[in-house]
Design a protein around this motif. Sequence first.
Motif, mmCIF file in Angstrom:
data_model
loop_
_atom_site.group_PDB
_atom_site.id
_atom_site.type_symbol
_atom_site.label_atom_id
_atom_site.label_comp_id
_atom_site.label_asym_id
_atom_site.label_seq_id
_atom_site.Cartn_x
_atom_site.Cartn_y
_atom_site.Cartn_z
ATOM 1 N N ALA A 109 0.833 -1.212 0.000
ATOM 2 C CA ALA A 109 0.000 0.000 0.000
ATOM 3 C C ALA A 109 0.862 1.254 0.000
ATOM 4 N N LYS A 110 0.326 2.302 -0.554
ATOM 5 C CA LYS A 110 0.983 3.608 -0.637
ATOM 6 C C LYS A 110 2.256 3.538 -1.482
ATOM 7 N N SER A 111 2.182 2.800 -2.567
ATOM 8 C CA SER A 111 3.294 2.712 -3.512
ATOM 9 C C SER A 111 2.930 3.424 -4.809
ATOM 10 N N LEU A 112 3.948 3.731 -5.575
ATOM 11 C CA LEU A 112 3.779 4.444 -6.836
ATOM 12 C C LEU A 112 4.359 3.593 -7.962
ATOM 13 N N LEU A 113 3.561 3.352 -8.997
ATOM 14 C CA LEU A 113 4.020 2.645 -10.188
ATOM 15 C C LEU A 113 4.106 3.641 -11.338
ATOM 16 N N ILE A 114 5.295 3.823 -11.881
ATOM 17 C CA ILE A 114 5.503 4.747 -12.998
ATOM 18 C C ILE A 114 5.909 3.934 -14.218
ATOM 19 N N THR A 115 5.136 4.063 -15.285
ATOM 20 C CA THR A 115 5.430 3.348 -16.524
ATOM 21 C C THR A 115 5.809 4.359 -17.589
ATOM 22 N N LEU A 116 7.000 4.239 -18.116
ATOM 23 C CA LEU A 116 7.500 5.144 -19.150
ATOM 24 C C LEU A 116 7.606 4.407 -20.472
ATOM 25 N N THR A 117 7.167 5.036 -21.544
ATOM 26 C CA THR A 117 7.320 4.473 -22.880
ATOM 27 C C THR A 117 8.040 5.477 -23.759
ATOM 28 N N VAL A 118 8.907 4.967 -24.620
ATOM 29 C CA VAL A 118 9.663 5.817 -25.548
ATOM 30 C C VAL A 118 9.409 5.326 -26.955
ATOM 31 N N PRO A 119 8.934 6.185 -27.872
ATOM 32 C CA PRO A 119 8.653 5.750 -29.249
ATOM 33 C C PRO A 119 9.939 5.471 -30.002
ATOM 34 N N PRO A 120 9.877 4.637 -31.067
ATOM 35 C CA PRO A 120 11.067 4.359 -31.874
ATOM 36 C C PRO A 120 11.675 5.613 -32.486
ATOM 37 N N ASN A 121 10.832 6.584 -32.841
ATOM 38 C CA ASN A 121 11.297 7.835 -33.439
ATOM 39 C C ASN A 121 11.594 8.829 -32.328
ATOM 40 N N SER A 122 12.860 9.222 -32.192
ATOM 41 C CA SER A 122 13.258 10.119 -31.105
ATOM 42 C C SER A 122 12.664 11.516 -31.249
ATOM 43 N N ASN A 123 12.086 11.835 -32.414
ATOM 44 C CA ASN A 123 11.464 13.142 -32.599
ATOM 45 C C ASN A 123 10.059 13.186 -32.009
ATOM 46 N N GLN A 124 9.516 12.040 -31.623
ATOM 47 C CA GLN A 124 8.192 11.985 -31.046
ATOM 48 C C GLN A 124 8.291 11.985 -29.527
ATOM 49 N N PHE A 125 7.165 12.280 -28.886
ATOM 50 C CA PHE A 125 7.135 12.303 -27.429
ATOM 51 C C PHE A 125 6.778 10.924 -26.884
ATOM 52 N N GLY A 126 7.420 10.558 -25.793
ATOM 53 C CA GLY A 126 7.034 9.349 -25.096
ATOM 54 C C GLY A 126 5.867 9.642 -24.166
ATOM 55 N N ARG A 127 5.483 8.625 -23.398
ATOM 56 C CA ARG A 127 4.365 8.792 -22.480
ATOM 57 C C ARG A 127 4.755 8.303 -21.085
ATOM 58 N N CYS A 128 4.128 8.917 -20.102
ATOM 59 C CA CYS A 128 4.376 8.563 -18.713
ATOM 60 C C CYS A 128 3.039 8.302 -18.038
ATOM 61 N N PHE A 129 2.891 7.102 -17.467
ATOM 62 C CA PHE A 129 1.671 6.729 -16.767
ATOM 63 C C PHE A 129 2.006 6.528 -15.291
ATOM 64 N N VAL A 130 1.291 7.232 -14.432
ATOM 65 C CA VAL A 130 1.540 7.174 -12.995
ATOM 66 C C VAL A 130 0.319 6.580 -12.301
ATOM 67 N N THR A 131 0.547 5.529 -11.513
ATOM 68 C CA THR A 131 -0.540 4.867 -10.791
ATOM 69 C C THR A 131 -0.169 4.781 -9.317
ATOM 70 N N VAL A 132 -1.076 5.242 -8.454
ATOM 71 C CA VAL A 132 -0.869 5.178 -7.004
ATOM 72 C C VAL A 132 -1.678 4.024 -6.444
ATOM 73 N N LYS A 133 -1.009 3.145 -5.713
ATOM 74 C CA LYS A 133 -1.714 2.051 -5.041
ATOM 75 C C LYS A 133 -2.020 2.461 -3.617
ATOM 76 N N GLU A 134 -3.264 2.819 -3.385
ATOM 77 C CA GLU A 134 -3.668 3.335 -2.083
ATOM 78 C C GLU A 134 -3.738 2.232 -1.036
ATOM 79 N N GLN A 135 -4.236 1.047 -1.444
ATOM 80 C CA GLN A 135 -4.435 -0.030 -0.486
ATOM 81 C C GLN A 135 -3.784 -1.298 -0.977
ATOM 82 N N ASP A 136 -3.449 -2.181 -0.049
ATOM 83 C CA ASP A 136 -2.890 -3.472 -0.378
ATOM 84 C C ASP A 136 -4.043 -4.446 -0.588
ATOM 85 N N HIS A 137 -4.196 -4.896 -1.847
ATOM 86 C CA HIS A 137 -5.310 -5.785 -2.158
ATOM 87 C C HIS A 137 -4.978 -7.252 -1.917
ATOM 88 N N GLY A 138 -3.726 -7.506 -1.504
ATOM 89 C CA GLY A 138 -3.339 -8.902 -1.286
ATOM 90 C C GLY A 138 -3.966 -9.450 -0.025
#
Length: 376
Positions: free
Chosen positions: A347-376
Amino acid sequence: MEFQILKPKLNFQRGPIWCQNYLLLYHHQSNKHCHKGPLMLRVQRERLLQMNYPMRGDPGVVSTNHSEVPTDGSPMFAIDCEMCQTMEGLELTKVCVLNEEGQVILCKLVKPQNHIVNYLTSYSGVTAESLDRIETRLEDIQLELASILPPDAILVGQSLENDLRALKLHHPYCVDTSDMFTCPGHRVKLASLAQFYLSRDIQSGGQGHDPIEDARAALDLFKLKLEKGTDLRRYGKATKQNQLPIRIEPEKSLLTRCHESGKTCTVFDVRKVLRQFKADVDLVECINDAESFKRASFAIPRNDFLWVQFHHLNNLLQGNPLNEETMKMTLEKLDSRLYALYQSLPAKSLLITLTVPPNSNQFGRCFVTVKEQDHG
């Protein structure tokens, strides 16, 4: 709080650390009184390790009979390979070797051991039909090269580590033309170098690359460098549009800051990437995405920060468009791994997923997910 990050292909930590060898090499190249023999331009051992050249003792790698120390008069051989994408990664499909006179001494198609998912025809020119009746295997090529190359041979090529990795061949005497004409550490495509220095158009047809043409271009570029030395103008100097961008480095890397804050950090990646790190963190070498995922999953409870990179999707995209079924299976596998890692976080962890396109002239993307609770 525990953090997890998927490292993008572009390594922002490289900067001055990554360029140290080339700063020294470039200094020697700039000296107009230095000797202009092949050995002066040879890839140094530190650079061989850094760029993940196959080394003696690596799994599946065979070594050439390099029993003699090369001299400036040693024979040169240009090598170029074409690869396809299999379920295990890139594998050899064609190899061509030229002697220093530009004569072809070896040019053969090679059938990979593993199932091919992408022939990369737009790059290699190799198709399913062209490999249908081929019986030559990688081991056959390795034996043939061992018999062809003399013990003091100097190998010449463009981004030569890729060819030697495909050949699973260790040879310590190598010359790489990809960054021989630029600022230290900046690589330029072979077609661009051939056009700029040789006024030669290569890789311009629609039938894929011609490895003989590519090997000859690399050889001629190297000969030109030996002949002209520092009198040869640097690539991109003539036109403003060809000038290379300036990399702006951060004051400190994220991993360095974590270490200074007393956080436990572990990086999971392939050898080529891990060799670029110099921060005081644990480095875990993995051979593929499956191993990276498995090791990272077990390490989550013991670390404050994990850094993982998955390569398989990017490797598959390096060539022909994938069929719908292969793309679907690849994305589903990647999605399941990301979700499993997310589920493993406390719980209370941060998952950051970064993607980079094959063409360096394009923008990549950043996805941020907060895990508020431990579902295990």
